[in-house]
Motif scaffolding. Structure first.
Motif, PDB file in Angstrom:
ATOM      1  N   LEU G  61      31.545   9.381 -13.953  1.00  0.00           N
ATOM      2  CA  LEU G  61      32.545   8.648 -14.732  1.00  0.00           C
ATOM      3  C   LEU G  61      32.501   8.916 -16.222  1.00  0.00           C
ATOM      4  CD1 LEU G  61      32.120   5.163 -13.012  1.00  0.00           C
ATOM      5  CD2 LEU G  61      33.940   6.658 -12.589  1.00  0.00           C
ATOM      6  N   VAL G  62      31.677   9.552 -16.715  1.00  0.00           N
ATOM      7  CA  VAL G  62      31.843  10.136 -17.981  1.00  0.00           C
ATOM      8  C   VAL G  62      32.630  10.931 -18.163  1.00  0.00           C
ATOM      9  CG1 VAL G  62      30.473  10.844 -19.871  1.00  0.00           C
ATOM     10  CG2 VAL G  62      29.296   9.308 -18.601  1.00  0.00           C
ATOM     11  N   VAL G  63      33.695  10.916 -19.089  1.00  0.00           N
ATOM     12  CA  VAL G  63      34.577  12.267 -19.291  1.00  0.00           C
ATOM     13  C   VAL G  63      33.736  13.271 -20.044  1.00  0.00           C
ATOM     14  CG1 VAL G  63      36.853  12.826 -20.924  1.00  0.00           C
ATOM     15  CG2 VAL G  63      36.323  10.480 -19.726  1.00  0.00           C
ATOM     16  N   LYS G  64      33.550  14.372 -19.457  1.00  0.00           N
ATOM     17  CA  LYS G  64      32.614  15.618 -19.954  1.00  0.00           C
ATOM     18  C   LYS G  64      32.697  16.003 -21.291  1.00  0.00           C
ATOM     19  CE  LYS G  64      30.700  19.633 -18.485  1.00  0.00           C
ATOM     20  NZ  LYS G  64      31.486  20.511 -19.407  1.00  0.00           N
ATOM     21  N   ASP G  65      34.119  15.981 -21.444  1.00  0.00           N
ATOM     22  CA  ASP G  65      34.596  16.472 -22.866  1.00  0.00           C
ATOM     23  C   ASP G  65      33.897  15.552 -24.059  1.00  0.00           C
ATOM     24  OD1 ASP G  65      35.973  18.218 -21.578  1.00  0.00           O
ATOM     25  OD2 ASP G  65      37.747  17.785 -22.103  1.00  0.00           O
ATOM     26  N   SER G  66      33.552  14.274 -23.849  1.00  0.00           N
ATOM     27  CA  SER G  66      33.090  13.280 -24.734  1.00  0.00           C
ATOM     28  C   SER G  66      31.616  13.607 -25.249  1.00  0.00           C
ATOM     29  CB  SER G  66      33.262  12.026 -24.378  1.00  0.00           C
ATOM     30  OG  SER G  66      32.448  11.459 -23.754  1.00  0.00           O
ATOM     31  N   ILE G  67      31.053  14.370 -24.235  1.00  0.00           N
ATOM     32  CA  ILE G  67      29.602  14.726 -24.518  1.00  0.00           C
ATOM     33  C   ILE G  67      29.530  15.727 -25.561  1.00  0.00           C
ATOM     34  CG2 ILE G  67      27.360  15.039 -23.635  1.00  0.00           C
ATOM     35  CD1 ILE G  67      28.264  12.591 -22.668  1.00  0.00           C
ATOM     36  N   GLU G  68      29.733  15.409 -26.900  1.00  0.00           N
ATOM     37  CA  GLU G  68      29.869  16.378 -27.634  1.00  0.00           C
ATOM     38  C   GLU G  68      28.713  17.046 -28.037  1.00  0.00           C
ATOM     39  OE1 GLU G  68      31.678  15.061 -31.343  1.00  0.00           O
ATOM     40  OE2 GLU G  68      33.691  14.978 -30.294  1.00  0.00           O
ATOM     41  N   LYS G  69      28.089  18.358 -27.616  1.00  0.00           N
ATOM     42  CA  LYS G  69      26.970  18.941 -28.110  1.00  0.00           C
ATOM     43  C   LYS G  69      27.271  20.210 -29.027  1.00  0.00           C
ATOM     44  CE  LYS G  69      23.323  16.681 -26.640  1.00  0.00           C
ATOM     45  NZ  LYS G  69      22.738  16.504 -25.414  1.00  0.00           N
ATOM     46  N   VAL G  70      28.481  21.030 -28.471  1.00  0.00           N
ATOM     47  CA  VAL G  70      29.086  22.005 -29.444  1.00  0.00           C
ATOM     48  C   VAL G  70      30.086  21.384 -30.283  1.00  0.00           C
ATOM     49  CG1 VAL G  70      29.840  24.219 -29.587  1.00  0.00           C
ATOM     50  CG2 VAL G  70      27.984  23.564 -27.552  1.00  0.00           C
ATOM     51  N   HIS G  71      29.876  21.495 -31.452  1.00  0.00           N
ATOM     52  CA  HIS G  71      30.837  20.747 -32.427  1.00  0.00           C
ATOM     53  C   HIS G  71      31.700  21.746 -33.223  1.00  0.00           C
ATOM     54  CE1 HIS G  71      28.657  17.070 -31.844  1.00  0.00           C
ATOM     55  NE2 HIS G  71      27.703  17.826 -31.884  1.00  0.00           N
ATOM     56  N   LYS G  72      32.884  21.874 -33.020  1.00  0.00           N
ATOM     57  CA  LYS G  72      33.756  22.802 -33.967  1.00  0.00           C
ATOM     58  C   LYS G  72      33.461  21.941 -35.416  1.00  0.00           C
ATOM     59  CE  LYS G  72      38.408  24.079 -35.069  1.00  0.00           C
ATOM     60  NZ  LYS G  72      39.806  23.821 -34.772  1.00  0.00           N
ATOM     61  N   ILE G  73      33.325  22.824 -36.572  1.00  0.00           N
ATOM     62  CA  ILE G  73      33.138  22.215 -37.814  1.00  0.00           C
ATOM     63  C   ILE G  73      34.407  22.439 -38.662  1.00  0.00           C
ATOM     64  CG2 ILE G  73      31.872  22.421 -39.922  1.00  0.00           C
ATOM     65  CD1 ILE G  73      30.348  21.139 -37.620  1.00  0.00           C
ATOM     66  N   GLU G  74      34.833  23.631 -38.478  1.00  0.00           N
ATOM     67  CA  GLU G  74      36.171  24.295 -38.947  1.00  0.00           C
ATOM     68  C   GLU G  74      36.529  25.331 -38.302  1.00  0.00           C
ATOM     69  OE1 GLU G  74      36.169  27.448 -40.637  1.00  0.00           O
ATOM     70  OE2 GLU G  74      35.682  27.003 -42.790  1.00  0.00           O
ATOM     71  N   ASP G  75      37.699  26.173 -38.595  1.00  0.00           N
ATOM     72  CA  ASP G  75      38.083  27.102 -37.559  1.00  0.00           C
ATOM     73  C   ASP G  75      37.206  28.162 -37.308  1.00  0.00           C
ATOM     74  OD1 ASP G  75      40.414  26.133 -37.437  1.00  0.00           O
ATOM     75  OD2 ASP G  75      41.522  27.712 -38.757  1.00  0.00           O
ATOM     76  N   TYR G  76      35.877  28.560 -38.621  1.00  0.00           N
ATOM     77  CA  TYR G  76      35.027  29.631 -38.136  1.00  0.00           C
ATOM     78  C   TYR G  76      33.647  29.207 -38.246  1.00  0.00           C
ATOM     79  CZ  TYR G  76      39.079  32.913 -37.589  1.00  0.00           C
ATOM     80  OH  TYR G  76      40.164  33.486 -37.457  1.00  0.00           O
ATOM     81  N   ILE G  77      33.464  28.033 -38.175  1.00  0.00           N
ATOM     82  CA  ILE G  77      32.147  27.400 -38.074  1.00  0.00           C
ATOM     83  C   ILE G  77      31.849  26.169 -37.007  1.00  0.00           C
ATOM     84  CG2 ILE G  77      30.161  26.289 -39.417  1.00  0.00           C
ATOM     85  CD1 ILE G  77      31.118  27.487 -41.916  1.00  0.00           C
ATOM     86  N   GLY G  78      30.860  26.398 -36.203  1.00  0.00           N
ATOM     87  CA  GLY G  78      30.443  25.513 -35.292  1.00  0.00           C
ATOM     88  C   GLY G  78      28.941  24.998 -35.417  1.00  0.00           C
TER      89      GLY G  78
END
Lengths: 239, 239, 239, 239, 239, 239, 239
Positions: G61-78
């Motif tokens: 039931l968890v919305v998979k996208d919400s398990i943020e493990k890879v984070h976008k910081i800005e366009d060219y940094i994660g």
């Protein structure tokens, strides 16, 4: 005087804590620090106040004047401290600050009573508010103001008491008893100096000499005056 | 009155901590400090309030007036403290500050009730907020204001209670019981002074003399007045 | 109700600490302080709220009016506190502050609900943030505002609950059970006063008399009114 | 000198705490840190002051000048520290700050006495106020001002004492005793340098060489001057 | 679930301290507080969100509406808290503050995701920074914003997780398992209400009635709406 | 080197506390952290300074340049840290801040000595003031300024010492001894690089290769320059 | 890896305290928290960086996208975090703040290195200054800036290290060893994605599926892009 059972240790290391009997052990221990110090005395006559203190030059190389035990606060107020020396110095600073504020507010002569109360407030606060320990020193504050000669003792807990003649430091009790027997309300200025010097001579180990005793006087027509060794000779000889 | 088993020690050294029974031991210990002090009493008549306190000059050299137990706050308000002396002095300072603020806000006469409540607030805070201990002193605050004579007792926990006649310090219970038997609503001003002096004489070790008792009065047409030893003689003799 | 094994002691002396079972012992102990206090009750009728409290004059010399248990907050809001008295007084101050702010923001009548919530916030904070202990008191806050008569209880943990009739302090459970049996939604104003007085009479040691009970009422057309002993006589007799 | 029974441990880890005998153990331990340091001496003549210190280059690779033991404060004031080296450096910073403030207030020459007192205040405060430990270092502060040559020692507790000749650090007692025997009031400038160097040579392990001793002088007509190894050769040879 | 050996006690009473295994026991204990609370659930459909909670009126005299378990945050955002009630109330305040700030910044509809993250930040901070304990409560935050219906759970450690259907509080695991079996992505609005009510009925002691269950809904064309007992009747009967 | 009897444990966990022998154990433990780190060396010639450090890539996947052990501070100042790596990085930040301030105040070239003293002040403070631990790192700070090449070591207690050649970290003593035998005042620039590389090769486990050693140089006519592996090859071969 | 004798417990509960061996146990325990978390990896190619993480949906039931493990910081940094989830989220906030500041200062593209250093500073401070615990999380920060693709790992103590390919969390050592064998400098973008997915599949319990793995990429001509399950299918099948 202080019983050291295990129960006491539970309450005596935090300034802000009462024991079950309603005692503040840290203040009582600060008073022990006062009792460890050299004695100082103050005597009030009808027109003057007299301070005396035994100084403790630990070496002949010490410049005697630098062992400040009798402090000039302003022209007509002085103080003697007893107990832990650095704390006594700090308290004298408090008296000076209080005196300057008094003078700015009320004109030339500061009120001895008000100054004594201000120092007492400072001492009480250091026994109630966290973050600092009590002062291990007491002060005799005396002088001449519009109400005449006044003499106060302020102790580490923060109580100011007015005396005719008082002692602080080692053998305080014995010296005060001596004063109770010898002091009279109409004691002369010279008689007060003699009584002060004698009391220190009799009740301190090794007695005093013109070198080891400090005497200062304030009278209505003469501001704070530190007596010289020559002037003291007559009082030390008489003994 | 206070049981000292091991469990209690776990909760009695931190001001901010309740015991499992919902008690604040530090406040209870501060009340013990009050019980250790010399007694003070206050009595209200229909047109006046009377303060009396046994003073404790530890030496004949102490200037009796300087043992402040009955304090003038302003023309028509006074206070008697009992318990740990330096804390009592500090609380009297609180009363003075509160009174001055009241006067600035509402004109000439300060409200005795409001002043008592302000001191109570200050006391309560010192039992709840960290960084300071409770005060080991209680106060009788009394005076005459627009509502007539008023008399309050404020205890270390911070509760102000209005009384017709009350005692604080050593033997508080016995003196109050004595008042319950002797006090009448229409007691005369003189009768109140007599009752106050007698109560201290009967319920303190060694009784009182004109020298060891302090009495002050405030009535509707006469501001705070500290009675002289001569004036007290008649009350002490009657005993 | 509270088990005192060794494990509990490890977690019950720090406000900011959960026990392994997820309990906050200091808050539970503060609730014990509430249970130690004299009971207070509040009842809401369709057009009014009624407060009653047993007062505890420890001596016939205490001025009964000064034992503030039922407090006027403003014209149409009142409060009864139970538990550790000095803390209850302080909380009432919080209510007054909250009420004044409400009035400044929204005009003449303050919202009883908002005031109750503000006090609850203050209480919760004192259980979570370091440097102060929880309050050992609870409050019944009631009044009449634009939504009609409202009655809330706020407990030491910081939860505000709206009641039709509620009790706090000693024997709280028994009195609420009594209310559950006797209270009806269409209870009359007089009936509510009678129920309030009876509940205190029945469930406190020694019962109540016109002297030992405090009753105050607020209705839509009459602001906070403290009933006189004469007016109370009829309710105390009926019993 | 310091007895380590169990009772002492109860009082020696908190700066703000007196022991039952009125002692401040943390200050006494800070003095032990001073005793662990290399000795420094100061001697006052009628027209100059002389500083000497044994430096401790732990390796031949250390740049000798960088072992700052004799510090220039301003043109006519210098200082020698003993004890825990980083604390000594910090105290010298305090002297510099005090001196700059003095100069801003009173013109070109700072008063040595005032500067010594300011450092003493700073030291005392670090023994009374929470949140920092005492300094494990002492200072000899000396110079020439309007009152002539002056020489003070300030110890970790915060007492400034004026000396004619003084030592600090390891073997302090023995060196002072040596000074008491050898120092005369009319000692010449050269004699003072010789006495200073000799005392360090005689009372430190391994003696001193032109390399391991630092000597600086201030006289009325010559500001702070650090002597060269060549200049020192004559004093080291004489030994 | 939590083993209580002696080693654990060494690390579980300070918020700012890791155990040797890298665990934060205080946070785990706060989660125990959540498990002790009444259950709350949230379900998301394709055009709405549904909140349900079992309320716990401890007495028939409690005004049911005042047991706030389902909270309106703004027109299109709501929240259900579980765990220690006062902490839950405080967290709801945090959500309200966060929502108002969002609205001020971005116009009419606040982003549910952003609000959930802000509360999570606040929760995390209370587990890392000294001077306050963690919150003993969790929140289901849900609503409809520009991205459609959204539903988040935030737990005491400070992690926000997005769910299609979630439960918190007592029996959380069992209810979520029930949802996993019964929930479908295309569940109807009515179906979601029914599922929510049924889950609380089945997995809480004594089941639920129209009186003991709170249900609120938000859909794209209807803001936060708290269902009446009449409206709930049909869902409770079906069971 | 550090004896761990029970008595020591009483004094070694609080930064602000002296032991009865006048020792600061936390500072001594911080020095142990330095001894655990990879060694770094600095050598001063008559016209240059040379830094070398053994880097510790734990994996072939680590980008070697990112293991910053030799840091460029500004054009003519560099630094090598040893000990606990994160603390070393932080100290280098301190050096950079100090250098920038120096440059703003005195023009283009910062004084190496002043920068070293500022870092030392920062380190000393972290050993005396409460609320933070000492740094577990030491620094070699070197460069060329108006006074020529200068090289300082600053240790965790806060003492800056000037050296001709120095080592820090593991085997510090052995490397310094090696320098005492091999270093001469007129060592050539090339000779200094060779000595630096050899010392790390001989006194670290496994020796060094062009890959595992970092070397940087500053000379009067060339700013901070990090040598390439190719350039280092000749020095590593010679060994 | 961590020995738990009694001596260790004396030093491991206070952040600001070194053990006698110069270790900071709290930091070591925070690293244990990292080891308890799901693994994350980062790989750098010559024109891109690849992030992969195993996500842990505890329920369907968890919305998979919400398990943020890879984070976008800005366009060219994660960034990818591992360890205690709430702390990881907080650190990502730090990266975002640092990145925004960089952009404001230097224009469009932030420097990955500078951002990594700023987070490291924040982490180090939380291990040295009192009043907060260390973070129980580490971060892989990567992106493309003017210097090309860059990839850093920052660990709880506060050290930033640059890698070509790195793993964090559970089985970190095994995955890095795998990378050391498989990674080549000229690995293709596709090859890096495959290596990343394979490493998580092989070294985590139960392997990964297109549903349980998160992959994001940044290349010189394409900003942060989170791959879809469809796109991942090919990499998961190949295994």
């Amino acid at each position: 005087m202080i019983d050291k059972d295990n129960n006491q240790q539970a309450y005596d290391r935090g300034v802000s804590v009462f024991s079950p009997e309603g005692r503040l052990y840290q203040v009582e221990y600060a008073r022990e620090a006062v009792k460890r110090g050299y004695p100082g005395v103050g005597i009030r006559t009808e027109e003057s106040v007299v301070f005396a203190s035994k100084s403790n030059p630990t070496s002949s190389l010490v410049v005697k004047d630098s062992i400040e035990k009798v402090h000039k606060i302003e022209d007509y107020i002085g103080a003697v401290s007893a107990g832990y020396t650095p704390d006594g110095r700090r308290l004298v600073d408090q008296v000076r600050v209080g005196t300057q504020q008094e003078q700015l507010r009320y004109g030339s002569h500061a009120s001895v009573h008000t100054v004594a109360k201000q120092v007492a407030d400072h001492l009480q606060e250091s026994t109630q508010v966290g973050g600092r320990r009590p002062y291990g020193a007491s002060l005799i504050i005396a002088g001449v103001d519009e109400t005449g000669p006044r003499l106060f003792e302020v102790e580490p807990g923060g109580t100011p008491t007015e005396w005719r003649a008082v002692a602080e430091g080692r053998n305080r009790g014995a010296i005060i008893e001596h004063f109770e027997n010898e002091y009279t309300k109409d004691i002369s200025h010279d008689g007060a100096i003699e009584l002060a010097v004698n009391s220190l001579d009799e009740f301190s180990e090794g007695g005093v000499t013109t070198e080891s005793v400090d005497v200062a006087v304030i009278s209505e027509d003469e501001p704070f005056y530190q007596m010289t060794e020559d002037e003291l000779a007559v009082y030390c000889e008489e003994e």
